[in-house]
Write an enzyme that holds these catalytic residues in place. Structure first.
Site, PDB file in Angstrom:
ATOM      1  N   GLU A   1     -19.338  29.305 -83.577  1.00 26.49           N
ATOM      2  CA  GLU A   1     -19.507  29.416 -82.116  1.00 26.49           C
ATOM      3  C   GLU A   1     -18.763  30.616 -81.545  1.00 26.49           C
ATOM      4  O   GLU A   1     -18.017  30.489 -80.562  1.00 26.49           O
ATOM      5  CB  GLU A   1     -19.034  28.128 -81.433  1.00 26.49           C
TER       6      GLU A   1
ATOM      7  N   GLU B   1     -24.513  21.348 -85.727  1.00 24.59           N
ATOM      8  CA  GLU B   1     -23.771  20.371 -84.918  1.00 24.59           C
ATOM      9  C   GLU B   1     -24.779  19.702 -84.015  1.00 24.59           C
ATOM     10  O   GLU B   1     -25.385  20.347 -83.161  1.00 24.59           O
ATOM     11  CB  GLU B   1     -22.660  21.040 -84.092  1.00 24.59           C
TER      12      GLU B   1
END
Lengths: 558, 558, 558
Positions: A213, A333
């Site tokens: 991320e 995720e």
């Protein structure tokens, strides 16, 4: 069809090739669901003759995620004082539930955690490992578990490792060194260090995440699209120089709601196309984050749009590079997360700490993100899994976040207490054990439900898989309608196996509670479990009812 | 005329100042070339009266290159078990041939190798040095030779070192530390570490390459022009803060055929102008890479265009910075390389390795890039050297790649075998020993040959040098015509020395074989060697014939 | 009013909260100034009734700067062989003068020095610390003083530390590690290393500079605005993740005359707004650098414009981020510096060194930048302090550069000699001890002086502070007129305290010499000192004369 790796061909571990049989912990205790009044059939789910499958179901679709966060590692997979702990300190009850869950591949060690992690800290003799501060979750990290240990755990769990490298505080050099340590043939300094640490054989970790991320302003070392494109291109290129056969995952956007969503993917994938195999997608949902329970139940529409946008970016990057391979999606995720609780916690902690210097706590293995899931949450996760399977031509890997204690299907009680299954355990386990072979996205003719976010959407969603080797199939379906039950007719005539003896139901279960917010708890862990679903068959057809807010699975043979 | 460093003024080593006399290993064995039938003179080569020389011939024009690649280091310069090995493990036969070759300056340790190299690994006690994987050439690097050792070798060889730092996996800090280790006056931590490693005096390495081919997508840590401009500016600036008198080389384009060629030079040189002295050029040629043998023989045309473009970029950067100094060209990789062989090897190896994880070999000192050169290859290298000398106002340094075994003039047989000279040894050695003083680009009136790539080009090319101190000169000439011999008349009246006793030929040799593909081999190492060239003289004139595909040298006095 | 930190609320050290009383070393020796002929009043300084104050005076306005440069550290604060040295090797005479100077906060350890500094080198047992080369000032750094030691010194001096991290050769990771070492609660590896080094409690350093003058082409690792914006954003973000309550300073432009001035601030502050508290300003002045003595005396006009421009950039960044906080200014290098001397020294040294390799000196603690200040210099520094105080709504921190020996108010003689006060000591000390409470920028009606640089400017400048707690105030004034004395009338009626018993003068001093170039020296250190200033009072009014080129302070109560 796609170049994304399929673990069936790699089959690194015996246990992955022969997964733990999912003998339905659910059945013994659970009577058939009482909602048995027949509903007039108003939904048809059909695979048309000669309909093409989407793709083969990748084994990595049933991945999970273990991050050094809260009690996922310490007090989760690792708790040497627990009565079930083995010689390595791993909880036996958690290992057993992991196998029962059917997890194939586990992302490790983060997540945000990885962006300020030194992989070396978690190697070698435990008593010599340094204690660190983890900046992502503000906890003390004793490094009692690291890649050495997680490798051992994964062998026991029968799971592949998907390893993330730190692009926050480190970069190319540390990634190359970690790769040599982990996978290197003995004879070089770092591979020999692994051998000295008791692991003579290369760990054979094939799939690597290049950072986590990196678009998120919360991330240590967060980057612009251009900065990350440059970094991932260098790291991925050099890792592939070092080792053939690696499958490398670039960070995609942290969510479809990031300001750089789209731009990020285009920039990163175009520049680093040659050196990448996957781009990651992350998405979390929860009821309070939606406009209504109905909207929450329909959140797979968001995931569907996310997949389409990222796939289009990957295609554009392929065209820009005059390439032939597709960059696959790693939805690494996903799941239900009550993220508002964490956000509030963090804000309160920051406000308190701002009073003075370093007054923030650095607890060890605190209770963080220990969301307790409801029946509705399980239906939503079942719906998301259906969406992933319906897009398995582009989504070639997925990791439900996370495995234990932290937004997790498995809860591990402290102080010698037991491990137990949350509601979301069941839809995952069913798919992980029985969605094999090829996947079909059936034609669905369903009443609509009205959402504020996506307008009218089908009440029912479903996917079908068929494994020619075992001649067995699976139908997964959800009724996302908050208010109405629906009668479902399924036509499997289009499956390549059809026309034989007709469909026979091997097992059929439904997960539903008249109170969609009902949860399992440590004290009553079997409150919401799958129950037997009455299904009638007729040639290539199946017929059953689904109550409002329900997930169902029908295992069949033909 | 240019600011590029001239080694004659620096003269770091006695041996460099007094190079090994080139007493023509060639003559004894070689009879005059049999092609003696007189050819009608159709070429004139003339230095017009008062014609200005191009520039002084920089000593660094006769550089070579030792990379940790294949058997260049291990089994090349270093082989402790070889019968000729000295107390440091260096092969005496290779050292002798290096001196005979006349090499003045050696680039080290890469090349692609340097981009994942830790300079510290090659220092200190050999038994403590780590074994590493080299990503560039996929070999095991035992670090038995490093800068400590190469410094010792260079003293024995009488060569200057041109040292490259790693910008792939490392950067500014490591470069500064290496500089302190290498050149630091004792009294600081890193200089004292060198002393402790047995080298009390600073190594006095003046010329440093800031990375290697950072524009190449194959390079570990490859960069955009902007990224490299930023990096080289910082590194060069800080190195010059640390030490005066350094001469720093920025990476130029890896070849004139890179997509960023030109843009790269403009961007890099404009931004880092103040801190740079040189920009590098790299060019390799081979017959199969050209459209025909004729085109191959004319490949110096490509080098000429390359030099012109880069010089123009350097001038533009000077103007943009309102500067007064010229950035010189360091043509620090040039020569004949059958690169298709390596490319095929690498592709095959990658295809095989892609079957699984880390199945690629990590051999130690494998046979890599051991091209065996032909008579035509020697003519081409002679032609390239003529081109470099004709542009020595801008090209102030050059390194023929490489020295031993790897695309090399010197081959060192394993298992106690001898070292021997490839065909390309001779044109280099002749220039290295005899091209002194000032260089002139004579006017040439020559028949043309037709090439597919550059249209019609002169069949003959030539350069003249004249050393006023010794009153001796050298004419180097090539006949690039595939089919026809040419009769050559040379007018040296424009040389400053002319008008005395007239020109006298001291020695004249020609390298030619009726089969241009004929090679020297380990078994027959003197198959293609220079032979005596009959030259008639007349005042300031020389007259001789050159067969098709031939290189010649005439040493003269006036 | 601003979010810039105010040390009064933090009060880290007892000594800072109760500063050493400034009992005017100046008075005993100094008779009233002889220039007593009354001047007709032609200047009025007035605080209008109900006039708003600028802001509270931040304690950090009276900061200084200790860099590892010349004899600031070695032979300045640290000289174990000096007769006054304490058990840590710190000179007692320098410590005493530091306290007398009233310094509140000291920036450390650079300056340019920090950009190639390893903080670890200055920790732990002195005998194990490495000797390094400092590239910024070309000196040998033995690392006998580092953060461990400077922390101890600061406790003795009663000063806060403002710590700079190295963004030249290092970055995010080293900054985080240093933060943990310095401020970490025991229990993690780096905090425990500090404990092992004898400092059990966290150092509680709150204010950190993220690099130094990264816009300067002289700086090791200098950056473009975009590069630094990216770097500071990452470092500041991660440091704040690690610790709440930090106040972080981004590099601003090295001077208002940098080519990127303005662009730099906009770019950096816009991108990193969320993570920053301060932006730095640096400005030095000296007579030869100005067009005339008159222009030099008016150089606060330059500082005023600098502050306005940077504040506007900070406001623009706030708007672009839709933010609510103001980024404050840290004027963390200011004062008089005869920079031409250093520039000439450096040029000569470079010219000499360019003759060969590494012939430049690496002296230990050489005499560098040891400027000796004049009366005029003191007036200029008094004027600059007035300007800082008049802008204390935006300037929330300032460091006069530097503290000892190097462009310093305190000179420390070597070889056991004494420490003494330069002329510039006095205006700083007066403000540091007596400018408390709130600051007012009074209305000034003054004759003008003509400057070449800024046109006509007020001959007089002044600021007023008032501390309601102690009911005491301070007027600071300068006469910048090179030729004429002026008679000054001050109207304090607008102060909130006015209307009581009327103003009473507690003490009034003037610093002036008929020869503005007169200096203090080691042999005659009290040549130029403040003398008593005759002041008449009348209700809320003060009346006094100021000779040409003079600084004055009037401490009053109401």
């Amino acid at each position: 069809m796609t170049q994304g790796g399929d673990m069936t061909s790699a089959a690194p571990h015996p246990a992955a090739a022969a997964p733990h049989p999912y003998t339905a912990h659910t059945s013994p205790a659970a009577a058939p669901h009482p909602h048995t009044a027949p509903t007039p059939p108003d939904v048809t789910i059909a695979i048309a003759p000669h309909a093409a499958p989407v793709a083969d179901v990748p084994r990595r679709m049933f991945g999970s995620f273990v991050e050094h966060l809260g009690r996922c590692v310490y007090g989760g997979i690792y708790e040497p004082d627990h009565p079930t702990a083995d010689e390595d300190g791993f909880r036996g009850d958690v290992l057993a539930l992991t196998r029962e869950l059917g997890v194939t591949c586990v992302r490790y060690p983060g997540g945000n955690f990885v962006s300020n992690y030194n992989w070396e800290d978690g190697t070698g003799p435990r008593e010599q490992r340094p204690v660190r501060r983890d900046l992502a979750w503000h906890t003390t990290e004793p490094n009692l578990v690291g890649i050495d240990d997680f490798h051992r755990w994964s062998r026991k769990a029968g799971t592949e490792i998907m390893l993330a490298v730190n692009l926050g505080t480190r970069g190319l050099k540390a990634a190359l060194e970690e790769l040599e340590y982990v996978n290197g043939t003995p004879g070089t300094a770092l591979a020999d260090r692994r051998v000295a640490n008791g692991i003579p054989e290369p760990m054979d970790i094939r799939m690597w995440c290049i950072g986590n991320e990196m678009d998120g302003p919360w991330q240590v070392g967060h980057m612009t699209p251009e900065e990350y494109a440059s970094a991932v291109d260098k790291v991925a290129h050099a890792m592939k120089l070092a080792e053939s056969g690696l499958e490398l995952v670039a960070c995609g956007s942290s969510s479809a709601h990031m300001p750089t969503f789209g731009t990020w993917e285009r920039t990163v994938l175009t520049r680093a196309y040659d050196n990448l195999d996957f781009v990651s997608c992350h998405a979390y949902y929860y009821e309070r984050g939606a406009r209504s329970l109905q909207d929450y139940l329909a959140c797979a529409e968001d995931m569907r749009g996310f997949i389409a946008t990222v796939a289009a970016s990957a295609d554009a990057a392929r065209e820009a590079n005059h390439g032939t391979k597709d960059i696959a999606l790693s939805f690494d995720e996903w799941g239900v997360w009550y993220s508002d609780v964490w956000n509030r916690q963090e804000a309160e902690w920051k406000a308190a700490a701002a009073e003075g210097l370093h007054h923030e706590p650095w607890p060890f293995a605190p209770h963080l993100l220990e969301d307790i899931y409801s029946a509705a949450d399980a239906v939503v996760e079942g719906s998301l899994m259906i969406t992933l399977l319906k897009h398995c031509d582009r989504v070639r890997s997925a990791s439900r976040a996370q495995l234990v204690n932290v937004i997790a299907p498995i809860m591990a009680e402290p102080d010698g207490g037991p491990a137990w299954r949350q509601t979301v355990f069941y839809p995952f386990a069913e798919a992980a054990h029985h969605a094999r072979g090829l996947a079909w996205a059936p034609a669905i003719d369903s009443p609509k439900v009205a959402t504020e976010t996506w307008g009218e959407v089908d009440a029912l969603d479903a996917v079908v898989t068929w494994d020619e080797r075992t001649r067995s199939g699976l139908l997964l379906a959800v009724n996302r309608d908050v208010t109405a039950a629906h009668g479902v007719t399924v036509d499997l005539a289009g499956l390549p196996a059809a026309g034989g003896d007709g469909v026979r139901v091997a097992r059929a279960v439904v997960l539903h509670d008249d109170d969609p917010h009902r949860q399992n708890t440590a004290d009553a862990p079997e409150t919401v479990v799958p129950r037997e679903l009455p299904v009638s068959t007729d040639g290539a057809g199946l017929c059953f009812d689904l109550p409002a807010v329900a997930w169902a699975a029908v295992e069949f043979t033909i």
